[in-house]
Design a protein around this motif. Structure first.
Motif, PDB file in Angstrom:
ATOM      1  N   GLN A 108       0.831  -1.195   0.000  1.00 32.29           N
ATOM      2  CA  GLN A 108       0.000   0.000   0.000  1.00 32.29           C
ATOM      3  C   GLN A 108       0.879   1.264   0.000  1.00 32.29           C
ATOM      4  OE1 GLN A 108      -3.050   1.089  -0.175  1.00 32.29           O
ATOM      5  NE2 GLN A 108      -2.494   3.149   0.487  1.00 32.29           N
TER       6      GLN A 108
ATOM      7  N   ARG B 152     -11.415  -0.007  -8.626  1.00 32.13           N
ATOM      8  CA  ARG B 152     -10.321   0.612  -7.864  1.00 32.13           C
ATOM      9  C   ARG B 152      -9.000   0.577  -8.613  1.00 32.13           C
ATOM     10  NH1 ARG B 152     -10.750  -1.278  -1.681  1.00 32.13           N
ATOM     11  NH2 ARG B 152      -9.338   0.501  -1.421  1.00 32.13           N
TER      12      ARG B 152
ATOM     13  N   ASP C  60      -7.539   3.580  -6.905  1.00 34.92           N
ATOM     14  CA  ASP C  60      -6.596   3.567  -5.789  1.00 34.92           C
ATOM     15  C   ASP C  60      -5.278   2.913  -6.197  1.00 34.92           C
ATOM     16  OD1 ASP C  60      -8.420   4.711  -3.941  1.00 34.92           O
ATOM     17  OD2 ASP C  60      -9.474   2.787  -3.910  1.00 34.92           O
TER      18      ASP C  60
ATOM     19  N   TYR D 100      -2.815   2.119  -9.516  1.00 39.14           N
ATOM     20  CA  TYR D 100      -2.536   2.515 -10.897  1.00 39.14           C
ATOM     21  C   TYR D 100      -1.531   1.560 -11.511  1.00 39.14           C
ATOM     22  CZ  TYR D 100      -5.136   6.691  -9.898  1.00 39.14           C
ATOM     23  OH  TYR D 100      -6.159   7.549  -9.565  1.00 39.14           O
TER      24      TYR D 100
ATOM     25  N   LEU E   8       0.265  11.166  -6.780  1.00 39.95           N
ATOM     26  CA  LEU E   8      -0.643  10.061  -6.447  1.00 39.95           C
ATOM     27  C   LEU E   8      -0.156   9.338  -5.201  1.00 39.95           C
ATOM     28  CD1 LEU E   8      -1.394   8.502  -9.961  1.00 39.95           C
ATOM     29  CD2 LEU E   8      -3.007   9.712  -8.485  1.00 39.95           C
ATOM     30  N   LYS E   9       1.139   9.060  -5.178  1.00 39.94           N
ATOM     31  CA  LYS E   9       1.723   8.371  -4.031  1.00 39.94           C
ATOM     32  C   LYS E   9       1.514   9.194  -2.757  1.00 39.94           C
ATOM     33  CE  LYS E   9       6.254   7.336  -2.173  1.00 39.94           C
ATOM     34  NZ  LYS E   9       6.114   6.114  -1.370  1.00 39.94           N
TER      35      LYS E   9
ATOM     36  N   LYS F  67      -2.149   6.742  -2.848  1.00 42.61           N
ATOM     37  CA  LYS F  67      -2.456   5.756  -3.891  1.00 42.61           C
ATOM     38  C   LYS F  67      -1.246   4.866  -4.119  1.00 42.61           C
ATOM     39  CE  LYS F  67      -6.086   8.414  -5.034  1.00 42.61           C
ATOM     40  NZ  LYS F  67      -7.474   8.067  -4.777  1.00 42.61           N
ATOM     41  N   THR F  68      -1.470   3.774  -4.814  1.00 44.35           N
ATOM     42  CA  THR F  68      -0.404   2.822  -5.088  1.00 44.35           C
ATOM     43  C   THR F  68      -0.134   2.784  -6.589  1.00 44.35           C
ATOM     44  OG1 THR F  68      -1.212   1.538  -3.235  1.00 44.35           O
ATOM     45  CG2 THR F  68       0.317   0.441  -4.740  1.00 44.35           C
TER      46      THR F  68
END
Ligand SMILES: Nc1ncnc2c1ncn2[C@@H]1O[C@H](COP(=O)(O)OP(=O)(O)O)[C@@H](O)[C@H]1O
Ligand SMILES: [Mg+2]
Lengths: 269, 309
Positions: free
Chosen positions: A48, A93, A176, A178, A202-203, A207-208
């Motif tokens: 994650q 997701r 969530d 990518y 994003l990170k 987000k992953t």
């Protein structure tokens, strides 16, 4: 099928939670297009909030692994869980930027229409595109610096600009996790910078990101985890102790000269 | 022209022409973009064994058995293509080539081997159809359009192609988004969970149904022309799929009406006495529209491949 046991009642609670948090868990994945497997018995655990580079020589099965993770190709064996649940329930997701080869550049569509395609799972077959959707698409274009190109036909852009549009389409998916297949292949330096900035944002938002990456010289700069593959898994872990010349030699076989690896000035041997 | 003359003699052929043109042009947009445009042509070959078998079974040249035979042959072809693609692990185009050629060959063989050769399975009829003969003798003027007794005498091709057109419109409308996304970027479409293989097959089946219904009404030349010309011309008018499909419908309708009128009256205007085949003229007009679009369409010059940065 360890994860299935974990997901049932007799699994340990702690492990269950750990798996829940895990954006992508691949267990025993084997995919074959013909007689020889393209990927063989792969286990992968994407952490994650991480940015993971998938690294390996051409034909190593990197794209295949992503496609199997998306359920695009049916594996011979193995399971994929997304945030601890089967893929089918979690598709919304995941955002995906495929390798650019699969696109018809002559297709009659504008940049903004391409970005709106990212909303398909929200809109369904007949959902109406309203103000909200248009604003979201425009905002996604803004984030990749392509706002001024919204009305251009997609084929009239440079390779780098097109790649940014596809990233904007992935952003519109509001996912969530990518998954990007060689996002930096054939793009100019400005685009590379724009894309990596978006990915880092994003990170930062929790987000992953998982990207197939071919430029070994930027791995340490861009990513915090690596997954080395050559049909089988070679290694997986934090960049510091996994992106080593030893592992690279193993993944690339003789195809990577020792001097090339030396140039990467890796710390750990 | 008065209603008394126009309605019985020209209204139904024109409507059949228009419905046919639209039913073929709509899926044609996607076929052209997917570089499968010749599928309309291929389908008219594939249906041959179906038509021959239908004749052998029923012993008649009636429309319904022929159409059912043709449709069954098309469905068999689609299933065979998918089976060969999966089992042989070859690409769809190659599988189609194999199936279309073998089925056409099987049709010719059947035709030769059976005594159907004594019957007139007419090549010219198959190619050009006989649009002019689809008249509405029970009509006496515009009032007939609302007269149930007169309506019962409509040529059966009209409701058939009309229902087919409605089906094609419904399919295009319902699956617009997945068709668009998967035609543009198949990899991404699959990532969204769109079953692109099944959708591509559905498109071919819908095209096959349109081709068979149109083939029955107007012959294969219109089918081939309408699958390709209006969509290809429309592509040159705009860079947006929504508008392209709109243009293709306009061009299809225009070809059908203009073609019919020119075939009926054109030779007279030029001093000749025989009318020419309406189907052939409709196809010719659609070709002319395509030629004009190629010369003057606003979106002619496009970059097929990305400009390198
Ligand atoms: N659609 C396909 N059909 C047949 N073989 C394929 C297909 N896609 C990939 N392969 C084969 O599978 C192997 C892995 O391919 P791929 O996952 O694309 O590798 P990578 O992305 O690491 O370069 C290669 O040997 C390739 O030739
Ligand atoms: Mg690849």
């Amino acid at each position: 099928m360890t994860h299935l046991e974990l997901a049932t009642d007799h699994g340990a609670v702690v492990q269950l939670q750990a798996l829940d948090a895990c954006p992508l868990a691949i267990r025993g994945l084997t995919v074959s297009y013909g007689e020889k497997p393209a990927v063989f018995s792969i286990d992968a655990t994407v952490e994650q909030g991480s940015m993971t580079a998938i690294i390996g020589p051409n034909g190593a099965g990197k794209s295949t692994m992503l496609k199997a993770a998306l359920g695009v190709i049916k594996p011979l064996a193995g399971t994929v869980t997304v945030y601890g649940k089967p893929l089918d329930t979690q598709r919304h997701r995941i955002a995906y930027v495929p390798q650019r080869a699969s696109i018809d550049w002559d297709f009659p569509t504008r940049v903004i229409d391409v970005v709106l395609m990212g909303l398909y799972r929200d809109l369904g077959l007949l959902g109406r595109i309203g103000r909200k959707e248009r604003d979201l698409a425009a905002d996604c274009l803004d984030r990749v610096g392509m706002h001024d190109f919204a009305d251009r036909q997609i084929g009239q852009l440079s390779g780098g600009q097109q790649q940014r549009v596809f990233l904007a389409r992935a952003l519109a998916q509001q996912a969530d996790l990518y998954l990007l297949d060689e996002p930096f292949a054939g793009v100019d330096a400005a685009t590379e910078k724009a894309i990596i900035d978006v990915l880092k944002t994003l990170k930062a938002q929790g987000k992953t990101v998982v990207a197939v990456h071919h430029d070994l010289s930027t791995v340490t700069e861009y990513f915090d985890r690596v997954f080395l593959i050559n049909v089988r898994k070679v290694a997986e872990g934090p960049v510091e102790n996994t992106f080593t010349s030893e592992n690279l030699q193993q993944a690339y076989g003789g195809r990577l000269a020792t001097t090339q690896i030396d140039d990467l000035s890796l710390t750990a041997i | 022209m008065s209603g008394e003359e126009f309605v019985p003699l020209s209204l139904t052929p024109i409507l059949i022409g228009v419905f046919t043109a639209v039913a073929c042009a709509l899926p044609g947009n996607f076929l052209v973009l997917r570089k499968q445009a010749l599928i309309g042509d291929a389908i008219s070959h594939v249906v041959l064994p179906g038509i021959v078998v239908a004749f052998l079974v029923t012993g008649s040249l009636a429309a319904w058995p022929m159409m059912i035979g043709a449709a069954l042959a098309a469905v068999v072809a689609v299933i065979l293509i998918e089976a060969i693609r999966r089992l042989g692990r070859i690409e769809t185009g190659a599988a189609m080539g194999v199936v279309f050629t073998s089925m056409f060959a099987a049709g010719v063989l059947l035709l030769e081997r059976s005594d159907t050769s004594t019957v007139h399975l007419d090549v010219e009829h198959a190619l050009m159809g006989n649009l002019e003969s689809l008249i509405w003798l029970d009509a006496y003027g515009w009032g007939s359009v609302l007269d149930p007794i007169a309506l019962a005498g409509l040529p059966p091709e009209l409701p058939r192609i009309f229902v087919t057109m409605l089906g094609v419109i419904a399919f295009t409308w319902l699956f617009w988004r997945p068709l668009k996304i998967s035609t543009f970027d198949e990899g991404f479409a699959q990532g969204l969970g769109i079953r692109t293989g099944a959708l591509g097959m559905a498109l071919v089946i819908v095209s096959a149904i349109a081709a068979v219904a149109a083939f029955d009404a107007v012959g294969s030349i219109i089918v081939i022309a309408m699958f390709i010309c209006p969509p290809a011309a429309a592509r040159l008018m705009t860079n947006r799929l929504e508008r392209q499909v709109g243009w293709s419908v306009v061009f299809a309708v225009l070809s059908a009406i203009l073609g019919y009128v020119l075939a009926g009256y054109g030779p007279g205007w030029l001093g000749g006495d025989n009318a020419v085949s309406a189907a052939g003229m409709i196809a010719a007009v659609s070709g002319l529209i395509l030629a004009l679009a190629t010369m003057f369409g606003p979106c002619r010059s496009r970059t097929g491949a990305p400009i390198e940065a």
